[in-house]
Design a protein around this motif. Structure first.
Motif, PDB file in Angstrom:
ATOM      1  N   THR A  78       0.925  -1.144  -0.029  1.00 19.01           N
ATOM      2  CA  THR A  78       0.023  -0.028   0.151  1.00 19.01           C
ATOM      3  C   THR A  78       0.818   1.256  -0.051  1.00 19.01           C
ATOM      4  OG1 THR A  78      -1.700  -1.106   1.038  1.00 19.01           O
ATOM      5  CG2 THR A  78      -1.617   1.337   1.377  1.00 19.01           C
ATOM      6  N   ALA A  79       0.639   2.394  -0.752  1.00 20.46           N
ATOM      7  CA  ALA A  79       1.342   3.434  -0.835  1.00 20.46           C
ATOM      8  C   ALA A  79       0.255   4.805  -0.906  1.00 20.46           C
ATOM      9  CB  ALA A  79       2.338   3.417  -2.056  1.00 20.46           C
ATOM     10  N   THR A  80       0.858   5.910  -0.834  1.00 18.06           N
ATOM     11  CA  THR A  80       0.157   7.105  -0.832  1.00 18.06           C
ATOM     12  C   THR A  80       0.791   7.889  -2.127  1.00 18.06           C
ATOM     13  OG1 THR A  80      -0.497   7.143   1.286  1.00 18.06           O
ATOM     14  CG2 THR A  80      -0.703   9.120   0.441  1.00 18.06           C
ATOM     15  N   TYR A  81       0.033   8.445  -2.967  1.00 17.90           N
ATOM     16  CA  TYR A  81       0.309   9.262  -4.077  1.00 17.90           C
ATOM     17  C   TYR A  81      -0.392  10.612  -3.859  1.00 17.90           C
ATOM     18  CZ  TYR A  81       1.229   4.426  -6.076  1.00 17.90           C
ATOM     19  OH  TYR A  81       1.857   3.203  -6.016  1.00 17.90           O
ATOM     20  N   LEU A  82       0.337  11.691  -4.816  1.00 11.33           N
ATOM     21  CA  LEU A  82      -0.300  12.528  -5.312  1.00 11.33           C
ATOM     22  C   LEU A  82      -0.976  12.334  -6.466  1.00 11.33           C
ATOM     23  CD1 LEU A  82       2.666  15.197  -4.938  1.00 11.33           C
ATOM     24  CD2 LEU A  82       0.664  15.117  -3.625  1.00 11.33           C
ATOM     25  N   ALA A  83      -2.312  12.656  -6.569  1.00  9.95           N
ATOM     26  CA  ALA A  83      -3.048  12.305  -7.882  1.00  9.95           C
ATOM     27  C   ALA A  83      -3.915  13.211  -8.590  1.00  9.95           C
ATOM     28  CB  ALA A  83      -3.834  10.867  -7.372  1.00  9.95           C
ATOM     29  N   VAL A  84      -4.026  13.073  -9.826  1.00 11.46           N
ATOM     30  CA  VAL A  84      -4.793  13.866 -10.616  1.00 11.46           C
ATOM     31  C   VAL A  84      -5.625  12.906 -11.733  1.00 11.46           C
ATOM     32  CG1 VAL A  84      -5.000  15.955 -12.110  1.00 11.46           C
ATOM     33  CG2 VAL A  84      -3.551  16.014 -10.402  1.00 11.46           C
TER      34      VAL A  84
END
Length: 204
Positions: free
Chosen positions: A27-33
């Protein structure tokens, strides 16, 4: 101060060429658009990239300054899908594609640091799609992936073989097709571009 390079420290940012490998993705956290349409012509796509990178670099600088932890801004990634997946694999009808562009964050980056970066970017030459940048946590789990070397438009054959391999393993696809762009397309000839192609799976 050591600089962490996530594409070297995270094992699943490496993939074999010419074969399909089953991996477990953390599991990882991202900046997303998010966006829609042909990435070669869509203003949404260009705007998404133009919004993501200033936030990523502001976050990196804050991490180095405030936390004493530096890292390399990681490669761009994308989730891709279509209402009719044939328009993605066989027909390659890019106008029908949906996508989410991603930049992974180190696990020590918290929401407050990102919020501060967003405010700093917004105070300057504000990117048009800055308000669309968000944090997204992705839990893909078991995946099949491979390394594709060559133009993006030559991925379709590799994807068809990947999907057949998934079925032969007694698995089925779940989640969205995931690409990790290891090469800078602005500086790399199309025939040398390196892209990880990843597909989340589960038992059939």
């Amino acid at each position: 101060m050591d600089k962490v390079d996530l594409k070297r420290t995270i094992a699943t940012y490496r993939a074999p060429r010419g074969r399909f490998e089953v991996v477990d993705v953390a599991t990882a956290t991202y900046l997303a658009v998010d966006g829609h349409g042909d990435p070669n012509t869509s203003a949404d796509f260009t705007g998404a990239v133009a919004a993501l990178y200033p936030v990523a670099y502001r976050t990196k600088f804050a991490s180095k300054r405030d936390l004493g932890r530096d890292y390399v801004v990681p490669p761009l990634e994308g989730l891709w899908w279509a209402d009719d997946m044939a328009s993605f694999t066989s027909r390659r009808d890019k106008a029908r594609w949906h996508w989410t562009l991603l930049l992974v964050l180190p696990d020590w980056i918290d929401e407050a640091l990102v919020d501060a970066a967003l405010q700093q970017v917004g105070a300057g030459d504000r990117p048009e799609r800055l308000d669309d940048v968000r944090l997204e946590t992705l839990s893909e789990g078991r995946c099949v992936q491979t390394l594709h070397v060559g133009p993006f438009d030559e991925e379709a054959e590799v994807l068809e073989r990947m999907h057949a391999d998934i079925a032969e393993r007694g698995l089925r696809m779940t989640g969205r097709h995931h690409e990790i762009y290891l090469s800078d397309r602005r500086r790399t000839a199309p025939e040398r571009q390196r892209t990880i192609l990843r597909q989340p799976v589960r038992p059939a």
